[in-house]
Design an enzyme around this catalytic site. Structure first.
Site, PDB file in Angstrom:
ATOM      1  N   SER A 198     -94.792-109.665 -36.106  1.00 16.08           N
ATOM      2  CA  SER A 198     -94.121-110.941 -35.851  1.00 16.08           C
ATOM      3  C   SER A 198     -92.636-110.850 -36.173  1.00 16.08           C
ATOM      4  O   SER A 198     -92.182-109.981 -36.914  1.00 16.08           O
ATOM      5  CB  SER A 198     -94.745-112.028 -36.727  1.00 16.08           C
ATOM      6  OG  SER A 198     -94.412-111.787 -38.087  1.00 16.08           O
ATOM      7  N   ARG A 199     -91.872-111.800 -35.640  1.00 16.63           N
ATOM      8  CA  ARG A 199     -90.458-111.843 -35.937  1.00 16.63           C
ATOM      9  C   ARG A 199     -90.232-112.136 -37.421  1.00 16.63           C
ATOM     10  O   ARG A 199     -89.373-111.522 -38.044  1.00 16.63           O
ATOM     11  CB  ARG A 199     -89.759-112.908 -35.083  1.00 16.63           C
ATOM     12  CG  ARG A 199     -88.252-112.794 -35.179  1.00 16.63           C
ATOM     13  CD  ARG A 199     -87.498-113.895 -34.482  1.00 16.63           C
ATOM     14  NE  ARG A 199     -87.746-113.961 -33.054  1.00 16.63           N
ATOM     15  CZ  ARG A 199     -86.986-114.669 -32.214  1.00 16.63           C
ATOM     16  NH1 ARG A 199     -85.941-115.339 -32.664  1.00 16.63           N
ATOM     17  NH2 ARG A 199     -87.273-114.724 -30.938  1.00 16.63           N
ATOM     18  N   GLY A 237     -90.857-108.948 -39.354  1.00 14.02           N
ATOM     19  CA  GLY A 237     -89.802-107.966 -39.110  1.00 14.02           C
ATOM     20  C   GLY A 237     -88.507-108.351 -39.796  1.00 14.02           C
ATOM     21  O   GLY A 237     -87.849-107.505 -40.429  1.00 14.02           O
ATOM     22  N   GLU A 292     -90.411-103.905 -33.931  1.00 15.08           N
ATOM     23  CA  GLU A 292     -90.630-104.423 -32.582  1.00 15.08           C
ATOM     24  C   GLU A 292     -91.273-105.781 -32.801  1.00 15.08           C
ATOM     25  O   GLU A 292     -92.370-105.863 -33.348  1.00 15.08           O
ATOM     26  CB  GLU A 292     -91.518-103.430 -31.826  1.00 15.08           C
ATOM     27  CG  GLU A 292     -91.526-103.647 -30.334  1.00 15.08           C
ATOM     28  CD  GLU A 292     -92.732-104.423 -29.925  1.00 15.08           C
ATOM     29  OE1 GLU A 292     -92.648-105.671 -29.952  1.00 15.08           O
ATOM     30  OE2 GLU A 292     -93.738-103.793 -29.599  1.00 15.08           O
ATOM     31  N   CYS A 345     -97.233-107.371 -26.518  1.00 20.68           N
ATOM     32  CA  CYS A 345     -95.788-107.591 -26.712  1.00 20.68           C
ATOM     33  C   CYS A 345     -95.124-107.885 -25.386  1.00 20.68           C
ATOM     34  O   CYS A 345     -94.077-108.517 -25.337  1.00 20.68           O
ATOM     35  CB  CYS A 345     -95.118-106.361 -27.299  1.00 20.68           C
ATOM     36  SG  CYS A 345     -96.117-105.436 -28.443  1.00 20.68           S
TER      37      CYS A 345
END
Lengths: 526, 526
Positions: free
Chosen positions: A240-241, A244, A263, A300
């Site tokens: 997940s953002r 990350g 990623e 993704c």
């Protein structure tokens, strides 16, 4: 064997703090319980990795390549136990997981070829020019060397290909870096089976045990401690953002900042150009709905955004896509958490004033099932509310109606960095596409035509990356052979005696690799 | 012409806020005064750069190469005015600046060759495999594309080769990125002359004006605003660790974090092995003192640390180095600030309990002159106080006596990342050196034997980089052709029609560049 161990090199340990995982298809807990690795385990694993690093970095190309192949063989040798366990832990069907195993094994073997071929060394020689005036030139030779121990975070959505022995691990090991995997808590049994396969390959290849360690766990603290550990020199992450960004922050705040290859998130815009829409709108709708709902949309590269010009053809496309989506069966998602997030994201779109729900898939018939969702809005609303461009992980997509190509270009210009952009176009659309491609190339890692972004080929030309926030580092890819570059750095050697030089850049090209001499490729290069 | 302008593309503007600079050799102010660029100038320059980016990125190889050569020609055409102004602003002697101009021009021409040759594109093609089972492979083609507008911070110590048209600018322009230079306030006249040469080349090459802008100024706010500007996509910087860290922080805190390539600080350890010390100690001492004091020691690769084993031969080396250093003449430093920092750093070592002053150079005879300084301590003290390993920018170095090779290895293991490590060794030292080289390769960007680290060759095999904190990003170099990679990122194209593909990866290799097809080099490649 699955007993919930932490693997610190060759040493399997049990921790008293335990966690369990569930079968998302049934909601039932799976046995056994798993060790939750703590900070001591992190320190032990990174210390062992650091100790193993010089010897592993010094392996010759055939040894390192054979090691990667041994991992591949050991994964195959686990047999059906691996598939059965992965099915129970991920809710993914057998065929998908068998395919993913093939991809994982193929990826390791491809990196073995890459290692043997030696291009990754970027061996470069500028011979001495002793008679140059006013100053002679020294002899300079350069190769890439591995950066050091690498921390890898397994992803939930590819329990094999992006997890313990996935692309990050394969490329880091290929580069000569020891790897410490933080196992994903959703598939700890699958993870342990693969981790043991890697550890066995380390042992049978005669490598130091610290080349690989495996840390299962379900806490953020574990991942944070791993990234903060001073012995770790780079991080590979798919997820997940939020996850990350947290790791990026920790890495940036270290006494020695290190690169994080995360990623994170992407909505993968698909641009349907007018001629293509008119000529084969219903075919495009069918391809779209298939790409959107495959694997419950847990990719993704899932097509989360369709851009097209307002027209009767678009009305027909929307109707057809809606009709097809409403017939799709719900599919089990990877974890209860992912399912809850999906439902929340879909609900937010469904209740948004500027968004119309085109269709939902067939109703859910069991726990944690994703019911596909298709929405539409127009460009002005999409431009006005950035939240409409946020990723909803799963089979949810939004169609954005644009007045004209200018407005479509405006939407593209406002997009965040993406992994992919897809063009559905016919010959008559090419002039319009030609003006958009340079703009898209600034925003994405891969541009594809008349296909769908799901399905990422593992090859030399692949880029599975893209500008922030699709990834943390748009200069790289996490899929394909170029991924090895993430774990390398260049070192130059000046006027060293032949025996002190790395073999790769000695006179006579003993490793028979591609090299550049004075800027020109050696004739003997493969 | 020098009139203190800000150059926003082709537009020369004057600001009301002004600054001046001094001749460090005399302490006198130089005319004219210079515009101090503000945030509006930053916005204007970055907006123009962004507008110019698509057209500049799309230039063909000969056009871009000819542009770099036009810059080189224009710099030569400035003639002696450039040298005279640079002498006045930097205190550096004529011969050094003439040599530096040659290097700057040579660097631009080398990057023109690099652009034409096309290896930097890393053109890679994996042709479609339509009959592959279970799934066909799509056609995938990959090239590197420029990242976008780049901010370059000129360095004080190379007013030509690492400043307005230095290595960062040359490599960013070669990559296809517009450049915005934040001029160094110590040599604003030199900077303006070179900036006008670049702007003239932009115009005569028919490129959009935004390809280059020049922002003089003496405030940290200017640099911070430039790095924070959302249109800037990467940063090149050479300077102090404090400055580099500040820019890294700003870049990491942006909504979209961007890479910062900061070349910051290094003490460049020199290891003098026993046999070499015994055989030619006084020759090594002479080379060392020359490298240390050349240019007042104002080089990133200045030898600030000597490691050797305690022995009578080391005593003799220390005595000889001290004797030679005490005869060196003081040299004017670049700025009063750099001189003050040098004196402060030398004073801290001279008054440190565990440090002995071996020698100082001849006394200063004018303003801002560096008087060389040589110190010694032993390994246990050096290991106990990290401050002894901090860079003193200028001709100051410390000799560390080690009990044995183990203790020497311990000192190396405790060092921060460095640009270089130098080995002074004879044949009998090779076994000892062979065990140290892999350890050094983890900590430095360049290892050299029987030479001195000052003097950085601009070539293909050079690495002027190294692990943090020598630089912010140890995966790169700021000198040599590899520097272009810092400003590139890969993009893949899947199943695109021939006319929509970048020319570099079209069938038939229209640009006649080196490409890989299915992992193998094309026969037609140069």
């Amino acid at each position: 064997m699955i007993d919930g161990s932490i693997l610190i090199g060759a040493d399997a340990r049990q921790a008293t703090t335990r966690f369990t995982t569930v079968n998302p298809a049934t909601g039932e807990s799976l046995t056994p319980s798993f060790s939750s690795a703590d900070r001591d385990a992190v320190s032990a694993a990174t210390a062992l990795a650091q100790a193993a690093f010089p010897a592993y970095a010094a392996t010759d190309l055939p040894t390192r390549a054979a090691f990667l192949e041994a991992i591949a063989d050991n994964i195959v040798a686990i047999g059906d136990d691996l598939i059965v366990r992965a099915m129970a832990e991920s809710g993914l069907p057998r065929a998908r997981l068998e395919g993913e195993r093939g991809r994982t094994v193929g990826q390791l073997k491809l990196f073995a070829q890459v290692v043997r071929q030696g291009d990754w060394l970027d061996a470069t020689i500028d011979p001495a020019l002793p008679d140059r005036t006013p100053l002679p030139r020294p002899d300079l030779r350069r190769i890439n060397v591995p950066v050091g121990p690498v921390a890898v975070f397994g992803a939930s959505n590819f329990p094999l290909a992006f997890s313990v022995a996935g692309g990050d691990t394969a490329s880091a090991l290929a580069a000569g870096c020891p790897v410490i995997v933080k196992g994903h808590p959703a598939h700890p049994g699958t993870g342990e089976l693969v981790a043991r396969a890697i550890a066995a390959a380390v042992a049978s290849s005669g490598l130091p045990a610290g080349v690989f360690s495996y840390l299962p766990g379900d806490t953020n603290d574990l991942g944070g401690a791993l990234v903060a550990d001073p012995r770790v020199q780079a991080v590979g992450f798919t997820g997940s953002r939020g996850g990350g960004l947290a790791l990026m922050r920790i890495a940036a705040e270290r006494a020695q900042p290190i690169p994080v290859y995360a990623e994170m998130s992407s909505i993968n815009p698909v641009i349907v150009f007018p001629a293509a829409l008119a000529a084969r709108g219903s075919e495009i709708a069918a391809g779209f709905v298939q790409s959107l709902t495959m694997g419950a949309g847990q990719f993704c590269t899932n097509p989360g955004l369709i851009l097209a010009l307002d027209s009767p053809e678009l009305d027909a496309f929307v109707a057809e896509a809606g009709r097809l989506l409403s017939g799709t069966q719900p599919l089990t998602m990877l974890t209860p958490g992912i399912h809850a997030s999906f439902d929340k994201g879909v609900e937010a779109l469904a209740t948004h004033d500027a968004v119309r729900t085109i269709a939902r898939g067939c109703p859910s018939a069991g726990p944690n099932q994703a019911v596909g969702a298709l929405f539409e809005t127009d460009a002005s609303h999409f431009l006005a509310d950035r939240a409409l461009g946020h990723e909803v992980f799963g089979s949810s997509s939004i169609i954005v109606r644009c007045r004209d190509l200018d407005e479509l270009a405006q939407v593209i210009a406002g997009l965040e960095g993406q992994l992919t952009a897809t063009l559905q176009l016919d010959a008559a659309d090419e002039p319009a596409a030609a003006t958009l491609i340079p703009v898209l190339a600034q925003r994405v890692g891969r541009i594809l035509a008349n296909g769908w972004p799901t399905g990422v080929e593992v090859c030399h030309a692949m880029v599975h990356g893209g500008p922030y926030p699709a990834t943390s580092d748009g200069r790289t890819t996490s899929v394909g052979t170029l991924a090895i570059d993430r774990f390398l750095r260049p070192v130059a050697f000046q006027n060293l005696a032949p025996t002190l030089l790395p073999v790769a850049v000695r006179d006579g090209n003993p490793w028979d690799i591609a090299r550049r001499v004075d800027g020109v490729r050696e004739a003997s290069a493969r």
